[in-house]
Design an enzyme around this catalytic site. Structure first.
Site, PDB file in Angstrom:
ATOM      1  N   LYS A 129       2.274  -7.805  -4.195  1.00  0.00           N
ATOM      2  CA  LYS A 129       1.276  -6.810  -3.777  1.00  0.00           C
ATOM      3  C   LYS A 129       0.393  -6.502  -4.969  1.00  0.00           C
ATOM      4  CE  LYS A 129       0.248  -4.274  -0.146  1.00  0.00           C
ATOM      5  NZ  LYS A 129       0.508  -4.557   1.278  1.00  0.00           N
ATOM      6  N   ASP A 169      -5.379  -4.898   2.612  1.00  0.00           N
ATOM      7  CA  ASP A 169      -4.506  -3.750   2.886  1.00  0.00           C
ATOM      8  C   ASP A 169      -5.468  -2.551   2.947  1.00  0.00           C
ATOM      9  OD1 ASP A 169      -1.402  -3.014   2.877  1.00  0.00           O
ATOM     10  OD2 ASP A 169      -2.382  -1.421   1.757  1.00  0.00           O
TER      11      ASP A 169
HETATM   12  P1  NDP Z   1      -7.483   0.645   6.461  1.00  0.00           P
HETATM   13  O1  NDP Z   1      -8.064   0.877   5.129  1.00  0.00           O
HETATM   14  O2  NDP Z   1      -8.186  -0.229   7.430  1.00  0.00           O
HETATM   15  O3  NDP Z   1      -7.231   2.043   7.201  1.00  0.00           O
HETATM   16  C1  NDP Z   1      -6.433   3.011   6.625  1.00  0.00           C
HETATM   17  C2  NDP Z   1      -6.395   4.229   7.544  1.00  0.00           C
HETATM   18  O4  NDP Z   1      -5.397   5.110   7.083  1.00  0.00           O
HETATM   19  C3  NDP Z   1      -7.696   5.011   7.540  1.00  0.00           C
HETATM   20  O5  NDP Z   1      -7.861   5.630   8.779  1.00  0.00           O
HETATM   21  C4  NDP Z   1      -7.449   6.012   6.446  1.00  0.00           C
HETATM   22  O6  NDP Z   1      -8.236   7.190   6.521  1.00  0.00           O
HETATM   23  C5  NDP Z   1      -5.993   6.353   6.661  1.00  0.00           C
HETATM   24  N1  NDP Z   1      -5.413   6.798   5.393  1.00  0.00           N
HETATM   25  C6  NDP Z   1      -5.370   6.130   4.228  1.00  0.00           C
HETATM   26  N2  NDP Z   1      -4.805   6.871   3.268  1.00  0.00           N
HETATM   27  C7  NDP Z   1      -4.496   8.036   3.864  1.00  0.00           C
HETATM   28  C8  NDP Z   1      -3.887   9.219   3.407  1.00  0.00           C
HETATM   29  N3  NDP Z   1      -3.476   9.356   2.126  1.00  0.00           N
HETATM   30  N4  NDP Z   1      -3.701  10.220   4.310  1.00  0.00           N
HETATM   31  C9  NDP Z   1      -4.111  10.092   5.609  1.00  0.00           C
HETATM   32  N5  NDP Z   1      -4.702   8.985   6.086  1.00  0.00           N
HETATM   33  C10 NDP Z   1      -4.887   8.001   5.235  1.00  0.00           C
HETATM   34  O7  NDP Z   1      -6.002   0.114   6.197  1.00  0.00           O
HETATM   35  P2  NDP Z   1      -5.008  -0.671   7.170  1.00  0.00           P
HETATM   36  O8  NDP Z   1      -5.195  -0.228   8.577  1.00  0.00           O
HETATM   37  O9  NDP Z   1      -5.110  -2.098   6.842  1.00  0.00           O
HETATM   38  O10 NDP Z   1      -3.604  -0.174   6.638  1.00  0.00           O
HETATM   39  C11 NDP Z   1      -2.910   0.942   7.205  1.00  0.00           C
HETATM   40  C12 NDP Z   1      -1.433   0.857   6.856  1.00  0.00           C
HETATM   41  O11 NDP Z   1      -0.898  -0.362   7.401  1.00  0.00           O
HETATM   42  C13 NDP Z   1      -1.097   0.811   5.364  1.00  0.00           C
HETATM   43  O12 NDP Z   1       0.147   1.436   5.163  1.00  0.00           O
HETATM   44  C14 NDP Z   1      -0.954  -0.685   5.084  1.00  0.00           C
HETATM   45  O13 NDP Z   1      -0.148  -0.924   3.960  1.00  0.00           O
HETATM   46  C15 NDP Z   1      -0.271  -1.122   6.367  1.00  0.00           C
HETATM   47  N6  NDP Z   1      -0.351  -2.537   6.711  1.00  0.00           N
HETATM   48  C16 NDP Z   1      -1.562  -3.188   6.792  1.00  0.00           C
HETATM   49  C17 NDP Z   1      -1.599  -4.517   7.150  1.00  0.00           C
HETATM   50  C18 NDP Z   1      -2.870  -5.250   7.327  1.00  0.00           C
HETATM   51  O14 NDP Z   1      -2.821  -6.421   7.717  1.00  0.00           O
HETATM   52  N7  NDP Z   1      -4.029  -4.656   7.103  1.00  0.00           N
HETATM   53  C19 NDP Z   1      -0.367  -5.272   7.398  1.00  0.00           C
HETATM   54  C20 NDP Z   1       0.833  -4.483   7.365  1.00  0.00           C
HETATM   55  C21 NDP Z   1       0.813  -3.178   7.014  1.00  0.00           C
HETATM   56  P3  NDP Z   1      -9.474   7.414   5.512  1.00  0.00           P
HETATM   57  O15 NDP Z   1     -10.548   6.520   6.025  1.00  0.00           O
HETATM   58  O16 NDP Z   1      -9.782   8.864   5.610  1.00  0.00           O
HETATM   59  O17 NDP Z   1      -8.992   7.028   4.141  1.00  0.00           O
HETATM   60  O1  2IT Z   2       1.502  -4.973   4.146  1.00  0.00           O
HETATM   61  C1  2IT Z   2       1.183  -6.103   4.564  1.00  0.00           C
HETATM   62  O2  2IT Z   2       2.016  -6.857   5.109  1.00  0.00           O
HETATM   63  C2  2IT Z   2      -0.211  -6.533   4.427  1.00  0.00           C
HETATM   64  N1  2IT Z   2      -1.036  -5.747   3.946  1.00  0.00           N
HETATM   65  C3  2IT Z   2      -0.615  -7.915   4.836  1.00  0.00           C
HETATM   66  C4  2IT Z   2      -0.303  -8.900   3.747  1.00  0.00           C
HETATM   67  C5  2IT Z   2      -0.805 -10.302   3.976  1.00  0.00           C
HETATM   68  O3  2IT Z   2      -0.609 -11.102   3.039  1.00  0.00           O
HETATM   69  O4  2IT Z   2      -1.361 -10.609   5.021  1.00  0.00           O
END
Ligand code: NDP
Ligand code: 2IT
Length: 450
Positions: A129, A169
């Site tokens: 990461k 992420d």
């Molecule tokens: P994005 O940046 O697309 O969206 C993040 C969302 O979470 C936004 O709505 C954001 O709000 C909110 N957020 C972020 N930080 C905070 C906080 N401290 N308090 C409240 N809300 C918050 O990210 P993703 O959707 O990609 O990721 C979301 C989660 O999923 C993370 O935990 C990530 O690690 C996990 N994840 C993502 C994957 C991927 O493929 N993208 C895969 C597996 C897991 P705001 O706009 O106000 O910051």
């Molecule tokens: O938390 C996660 O699994 C991710 N943000 C996706 C990682 C990836 O390599 O697609």
């Protein structure tokens, strides 16, 4: 209390001494250790090879300066990181997070969880990461590009399609992956699958943008199936409004559920009529193109309400999908969900539920899945993107979606294998951690003390 508690306590004491300023990392390790120590006690080969002691040490941690110049001409500096945690079963693989809260503790927790998640996907990927404390909010496209280029200038020395393959992420989506890929290609003069989440015209995979959210919902459906139930007509709360939240919402709608909340760091919106396809596409435009705030939803849809500085867990629902960030659902929230007879809590984010909240769900036999199982569809589809890049061939949308679906069913099966209790309750935390551990631990034993 587990009869292994003294072993767990002494392992954690040592870990805390060595990593005292890393609370998120300690939290992530404790969840794994609680599940795995009892298993190791009955499988002494892992104890003899000191797998647990070795697996909590990253193979390599890289930290670097990221200098760049803002539109106003002022020099800026951020911190960049890549944690290359474990390469026993494949090249390091995992996302990059750009958020002001990013520090080593957060990236070590994410990198550590990624080891077990990637193992569960059944694909050959190690765990890693990275990211930066850079805040993309309020920055121009030009500033984001300048930052990404500077970040990749250093990161490019450490990654490669057979070494370490980053992805997105929080704060890193298609735009950022594009700028980073462009800079890598320019520096190395090679077009390779060094990042995943690429654009569809330049090596990306169909379904990768949707994959994490879709996977969460495929997994949730499978969990409900164990109770002869399904998603049809279920009321669902989702937190977040980013990549994972948006596509979890889309798949819930497709499977006949009604999503009533979404959120961002400023609060949540509640729409008791349900967020339908048209409303969701308005949200996608707001968040992905206009980069606006979720509170604007109530101006467009005045029947909905906005709850400032609150999380959506006080809304009565059948299913809760936390899809925003770590530790966003605490014990008090869990109490409300249990009181409101929520059937299942399925993590879309990484570690969104606090340990106390998880214990409460398990005590009350609420179905609960940890992110490393239920959100693994994103990285799994990244693995499929890597395969397509190696083959120099693209699968169709249907082919990728079917593979994703089958991987989520396989992960569910692995959780059942190691997590089914005598009374029939499936402890997905135990199941996911042991199943994820075994494959990596066996590979580490095969490869000797490295
Ligand atoms: P994005 O940046 O697309 O969206 C993040 C969302 O979470 C936004 O709505 C954001 O709000 C909110 N957020 C972020 N930080 C905070 C906080 N401290 N308090 C409240 N809300 C918050 O990210 P993703 O959707 O990609 O990721 C979301 C989660 O999923 C993370 O935990 C990530 O690690 C996990 N994840 C993502 C994957 C991927 O493929 N993208 C895969 C597996 C897991 P705001 O706009 O106000 O910051
Ligand atoms: O938390 C996660 O699994 C991710 N943000 C996706 C990682 C990836 O390599 O697609």
């Amino acid at each position: 209390m587990s009869k292994y508690q003294h072993l767990i306590d002494s392992f954690m004491k040592e870990l805390e001494l060595k990593n005292s300023h890393e609370p998120e990392f300690i939290q992530a390790v404790e969840e794994v250790v609680e599940a795995v120590i009892p298993f190791i006690e009955s499988n002494p080969k892992y104890k003899k090879a000191k797998i647990l002691e070795r697996i909590v040490e990253p193979e390599r941690v890289i930290q670097f300066r990221v200098p760049w110049i803002s539109d106003s001409g002022e020099p800026q500096v951020n911190r960049g990181f890549r944690v290359e945690f474990n390469s026993a079963i494949g090249p390091y693989k995992g996302g990059l997070r750009f958020h002001p809260s990013v520090n080593l503790s957060i990236l070590k927790f994410l990198g550590f969880e990624q080891i077990f998640k990637n193992s569960l996907t059944t694909l050959p990927m190690g765990g890693g990461k990275g990211g930066s404390d850079f805040n993309p909010k309020g920055k121009s496209d030009n500033e984001v590009m300048k930052f990404c280029q500077s970040f990749m200038t250093e990161l490019s020395r450490h990654i490669g399609p057979n070494t370490d393959v980053p992805a997105g992420d929080i704060g890193v989506g298609g735009r950022e992956i594009g700028y980073m890929f462009g800079q890598y290609k320019r520096l190395r003069n090679e077009f390779t699958g060094v990042l995943t989440g690429k654009g569809i015209n330049w090596g990306g995979s169909l379904i990768r943008p949707e994959a994490t959210g879709y996977g969460v919902v495929y997994f949730a459906e499978k969990m409900l199936n164990t109770k002869e139930d399904n998603l049809k007509n279920k009321i669902v709360s989702i937190s977040g409004s980013g990549n994972v939240a948006q596509y979890a919402c889309e798949k819930c709608i497709q499977l006949g559920a009604k999503v009533v909340t979404m959120s961002d760091s400023k609060g949540y919106i509640h729409d008791s009529d349900g967020i339908d396809t048209e409303k969701l596409s308005w949200i996608m435009n707001l968040k992905n193109i206009e980069r606006g705030r979720i509170s604007e939803y109530i101006k467009k849809y005045p029947k909905a309400s906005f709850h400032e500085s609150k999380s959506p867990w006080d809304v009565k629902v059948d299913l809760a999908l936390p899809c925003a960030t770590q530790n966003e659902l605490k014990k008090e929230d869990a109490k409300l969900l249990v009181k409101n007879k929520c059937i299942a809590v399925v993590e879309g984010a990484n570690m969104p539920c606090s340990p106390e909240a998880i214990s409460l769900f398990i005590e009350n036999k609420t179905l609960f899945s940890p992110g490393k199982a239920s959100n693994a569809g994103g990285v799994a589809t990244s693995g499929l993107e890597m395969s397509q890049n190696s083959l120099r061939f693209n699968w169709t949308r249907e082919e990728v979606d079917e593979k994703l679906h089958n991987i989520m069913l396989d992960i569910h099966q692995q959780c059942v294998k190691f997590g089914k209790q005598e009374d029939g309750y499936i402890d997905y935390v135990k199941g996911a951690n042991i199943a994820g551990f075994v494959k990596v631990a066996d590979a580490m034993i095969d490869q000797g003390i490295v």
